[in-house]
Design an enzyme around this catalytic site. Structure first.
Site, PDB file in Angstrom:
ATOM      1  N   ASN A   1      -2.057   6.923  -2.538  1.00 35.97           N
ATOM      2  CA  ASN A   1      -3.297   6.706  -1.786  1.00 35.97           C
ATOM      3  C   ASN A   1      -4.062   5.500  -2.326  1.00 35.97           C
ATOM      4  OD1 ASN A   1      -5.113   7.341   0.300  1.00 35.97           O
ATOM      5  ND2 ASN A   1      -6.424   8.527  -1.074  1.00 35.97           N
ATOM      6  N   ASN A   2      -3.333   4.453  -2.627  1.00 34.16           N
ATOM      7  CA  ASN A   2      -3.937   3.277  -3.231  1.00 34.16           C
ATOM      8  C   ASN A   2      -3.011   2.096  -3.018  1.00 34.16           C
ATOM      9  OD1 ASN A   2      -5.694   1.667  -4.654  1.00 34.16           O
ATOM     10  ND2 ASN A   2      -5.252   2.548  -6.661  1.00 34.16           N
TER      11      ASN A   2
ATOM     12  N   HIS B   1       0.867  -1.182   0.000  1.00 32.69           N
ATOM     13  CA  HIS B   1       0.000   0.000   0.000  1.00 32.69           C
ATOM     14  C   HIS B   1       0.899   1.226   0.000  1.00 32.69           C
ATOM     15  CE1 HIS B   1      -3.714   2.319   0.805  1.00 32.69           C
ATOM     16  NE2 HIS B   1      -2.875   3.126   1.432  1.00 32.69           N
ATOM     17  N   CYS B   2       0.756   2.048  -1.030  1.00 30.72           N
ATOM     18  CA  CYS B   2       1.623   3.211  -1.194  1.00 30.72           C
ATOM     19  C   CYS B   2       0.859   4.471  -0.811  1.00 30.72           C
ATOM     20  CB  CYS B   2       2.108   3.309  -2.633  1.00 30.72           C
ATOM     21  SG  CYS B   2       3.216   4.710  -2.929  1.00 30.72           S
ATOM     22  N   PRO B   3       1.283   5.180   0.238  1.00 31.03           N
ATOM     23  CA  PRO B   3       0.579   6.417   0.603  1.00 31.03           C
ATOM     24  C   PRO B   3       0.779   7.534  -0.413  1.00 31.03           C
ATOM     25  CG  PRO B   3       2.525   6.120   1.975  1.00 31.03           C
ATOM     26  CD  PRO B   3       2.377   4.869   1.174  1.00 31.03           C
TER      27      PRO B   3
END
Length: 340
Positions: free
Chosen positions: A184-185, A179-181
């Site tokens: 945001n996905n 999960h990559c901030p």
């Protein structure tokens, strides 16, 4: 009289026996009460811990949802600032390259930044892939020689191979990488190639800025424009800041991009990389050799991410033109299936 004396002695003996046994009789109920109180205290403590964990998870989930859009705005702001600096402040000062040179620099910069923004937007907006609902009919329809589908204990959906549950998105993701901030996905089966291409074009764009600025303003940047007072102060500040930002991004992407390039060439995800390390360590202790079952060779591994496009033609780098990866993200070819 003797009979009365015997009765009195027996009564005294009974009283003495009761006095001796009463501490033991009272000790057992006391221990039972203490045990019940301890169990109740332990149960309350466990409930408090569970409540605290749930509260912390909710706070973390809300924090990530707030942090994601903020990081997206920050990323777009930095890209916009560097682009603005190049076209407004730097390009007019590059008179030594001539008109054709400035046109070539303009087209190259537009090509790189447009592809970076396109892949960044697709990474944000493309769903990573979600498995189908788990049903008993699905389990019964599977053949006998194939593994039975798993059911996620958190979202209730089916859990095919290479699928993991994201605690931030609170759903299962097909071929989940992480999960990559910054987007945001989740990065999964459907948007992993956009994520890799975004890092590639972002790194090339920053490297283009570093090389261009270094060639045109290298001595001035090292001396902090001390000998170039004819350049406006705003331009000097923008050029210096953009150069430092691009150098930092290039250094960061050399590590992150290099790691993901290794994952692509070996057909692994970030999660599988960690589990394969443990499996490889265990196999080494047992005198065995462990190989990633999804590693089908460099060419097939690249096609599994970027689609069935020849690598030498570089069409795979243009995601808006190239064909995407084949499959639906629930089944992947492996060495076990091929009998190797």
């Amino acid at each position: 009289q003797e009979l009365v004396l015997i009765r009195v002695l027996r009564a005294h003996a009974g009283m003495a026996a009761k006095e001796k046994t009463s501490p033991r009789e009272h000790a057992t109920p006391t221990k039972g009460v203490m045990l019940v109180a301890f169990r109740r205290t332990l149960r309350d403590f466990v409930q408090i811990i569970d409540t605290a964990i749930d509260f912390g998870g909710n706070v973390f989930h809300i924090g990530m949802k707030i942090l994601g859009p903020c990081l997206i705005c920050l990323a777009l702001g930095l890209i916009s600032f560097v682009t603005y600096t190049f076209f407004v402040h730097a390009l007019p000062l590059m008179n030594g390259h001539g008109f054709l040179g400035q046109c070539a620099l303009t087209l190259t910069g537009l090509f790189l930044v447009s592809n970076a923004l396109y892949n960044y937007g697709r990474t944000i907006c493309t769903p990573p892939g979600e498995p189908p609902e788990f049903t008993e009919e699905l389990e019964l329809s599977m053949e006998a020689d194939t593994p039975k589908p798993r059911k996620c204990g958190q979202c209730g959906r089916s859990k095919p191979q290479r699928t993991h549950h994201c605690s931030v998105c609170r759903k299962c993701v097909l071929k989940m990488d992480h999960h990559c901030p910054w987007v945001n996905n989740c990065v999964g089966f459907m948007n992993y190639r956009y994520f890799c291409l975004f890092m590639m074009f972002l790194g090339l764009s920053c490297l283009f800025i570093v090389v261009t600025f270094g060639y045109s303003f290298g001595p001035a940047i090292l001396l902090r424009f001390s000998g170039m007072r004819h350049i406006p102060r705003a331009s000097r500040q923008c050029l210096m800041t953009s150069f430092m930002v691009c150098v930092s991004i290039v250094c960061a992407l050399c590590m992150l991009g290099g790691f993901h390039m290794y994952l692509v060439l070996t057909n692994q995800t970030t999660i599988e990389f960690q589990t394969n390390l443990m499996k490889r360590r265990t196999a080494r202790k047992n005198g065995e050799f462990y190989r990633n079952p999804y590693d089908l060779g460099r060419s097939r591994n690249l096609q599994a991410v970027f689609g069935p496009n020849p690598f030498c033609k570089l069409r795979w780098a243009l995601s808006w033109w190239a064909e995407g990866p084949s499959g639906d993200g629930t089944d992947f070819p492996s060495l076990r299936v091929r009998g190797m």
